[in-house]
Design a protein around this motif. Structure first.
Motif, short mmCIF file in Angstrom:
data_model
loop_
_atom_site.label_atom_id
_atom_site.label_comp_id
_atom_site.label_asym_id
_atom_site.label_seq_id
_atom_site.Cartn_x
_atom_site.Cartn_y
_atom_site.Cartn_z
N LEU A 30 0.84 -1.20 0.00
CA LEU A 30 0.00 0.00 0.00
C LEU A 30 0.88 1.25 0.00
O LEU A 30 1.97 1.26 0.58
CB LEU A 30 -0.91 0.00 1.23
N SER B 129 -3.91 4.36 0.62
CA SER B 129 -4.62 3.63 -0.43
C SER B 129 -4.74 4.49 -1.68
O SER B 129 -4.58 5.72 -1.62
CB SER B 129 -6.03 3.26 0.05
N ALA C 228 -8.26 0.87 1.89
CA ALA C 228 -7.04 0.08 2.06
C ALA C 228 -7.34 -1.41 2.17
O ALA C 228 -6.57 -2.25 1.68
CB ALA C 228 -6.27 0.55 3.30
#
Lengths: 248, 248
Positions: free
Chosen positions: B144, B149, B220
């Motif tokens: 990530l 995100s 996320a």
């Protein structure tokens, strides 16, 4: 009547709990330490692992609370009339020392200090990190740490001598504690396949499906999902779980 | 015979495709722009959204490829003999301008530059970010971005004038493209509930279940899950999906 007697005798031999007790008297299954084992999730794990034939060491920062929890859990299993291995309460470091496999389930705020306190005790072992990096009060919001995940923090802090496996963040504690089928699969991450497999075996013994989900980097997915599930639970008034499709 | 004729007439009136065509001639459903619509996921979305009664604008950096894709998708729907709204191919910015709701499904490496190019065009609209922050070649590893995100990056970059909704990262493109029931639920995140709901409506029109999964921070979870599913697909030779349990 003779036939009935034989049938009764066969029933006795085939009686599930009798066989389990017999097996457990010569138990060779790994013992399980549960660091932070007096919490809701720890209690659920202790019940299911003891029932699956593993001696369980419930740890707490406050050993007297661990002793109380172990007594309550033993009473619960007795009330269900199931065979099980003993559950013992003690301090966290002793639980980590005596467990062949060690689970850690503590609030994220205590994660680093707890791992430091058991670092020596868990060298050479599989450590199952169940910790979710929730940041109260906004526990329904994903707030992963800069390191990526609690699992990554654990593997880095404990070093390569410890096989960290991340799992069980998405299972409702209430489901683990209840005597029921659990409607939730488990994503299992960690850098060593054999360590992951040993945890998948435990998960299956507890009545769930576990899946190899990649290296410890991938712990972020299950950890983030917990906040999503908390969010969904609030809105839809449920204990939501997770199933993988496309796998038999 | 008279009865049979009446029955035939009724069949005709009740014929599903006939009714759909009729509805579509007075279409009031929002049109959908798909930025990066020539990729596998974009094609699957275009097929299902056109079939669900939405005019679809397939965008690409290379408009001639978008025109080709639109023709191929139209031919595919014709071969399935289903009623649908038109699919048109054009450049990304035009697709973003003309779509009432705009999907973005581009490689993560092109995410920021693509969003900058359509930032003006999507002001005041719902933007559905389907982008997954995969970092090749290790796409099975969760990586990530520091911002948390792709969804968070999009909301920050586009500003509060755009209602960013993150969704559909976990659905297999092959399943979207095929004429089949999709064994995967969709986690839908975004800061505005009405925007999330409009996307959930589209997801249901495409034949899936969508769930409110929290603010855009929670993107996320679904984004990280994609790498886990890629990992599982490799190991278990499948197109794995995700189902929420505990919700009817």
């Amino acid at each position: 009547m003779a036939d009935l007697t034989i049938a009764n005798a066969l029933n006795l031999v085939n009686d599930h709990s009798t066989l389990e007790v017999k097996n457990m008297s010569s138990n060779t299954k790994p013992s399980i330490g549960i660091v932070g084992g007096t919490g809701d999730l720890g209690r659920g794990l202790a019940l299911r692992l003891a029932k699956a034939g593993h001696a369980v060491l419930v740890g707490s920062r406050k050993p007297e609370q661990a002793v109380e929890a172990a007594e309550a859990l033993t009473a619960e299993l007795a009330s269900r009339d199931v065979a099980h291995q003993p559950i013992e309460g003690l301090d966290n470091v002793s639980a980590a020392e005596r467990g062949d496999i060690v689970f850690v389930t503590v609030p994220f705020g205590a994660h680093t200090s707890t791992l430091e306190s058991i670092k020596h005790a868990v060298q050479g072992k599989v450590l199952v990190d169940v910790t979710v990096p929730l940041v109260p009060p906004r526990v329904a919001r994903v707030q992963l740490p800069p390191e990526g995940s609690a699992g990554m923090i654990a593997q880095t802090l404990l070093g390569e001598g410890v096989q960290v496996v991340s799992a069980l963040q998405n299972v409702a504690a209430a489901h683990l504690q209840a005597d029921m089928d659990i409607p939730c699969d488990v994503l299992v991450t960690g850098n060593e396949k054999t360590a992951r497999q040993s945890v998948i075996d435990l998960i299956e013994a507890m009545g769930m499906r576990g899946f190899h989900a990649g290296l410890i980097h991938n712990a972020a997915a299950a950890e983030a999902l917990t906040s999503v599930l908390i969010n969904i639970n609030k809105q839809y008034k449920t204990h939501a779980g997770l199933r993988l499709t496309g796998i038999e």
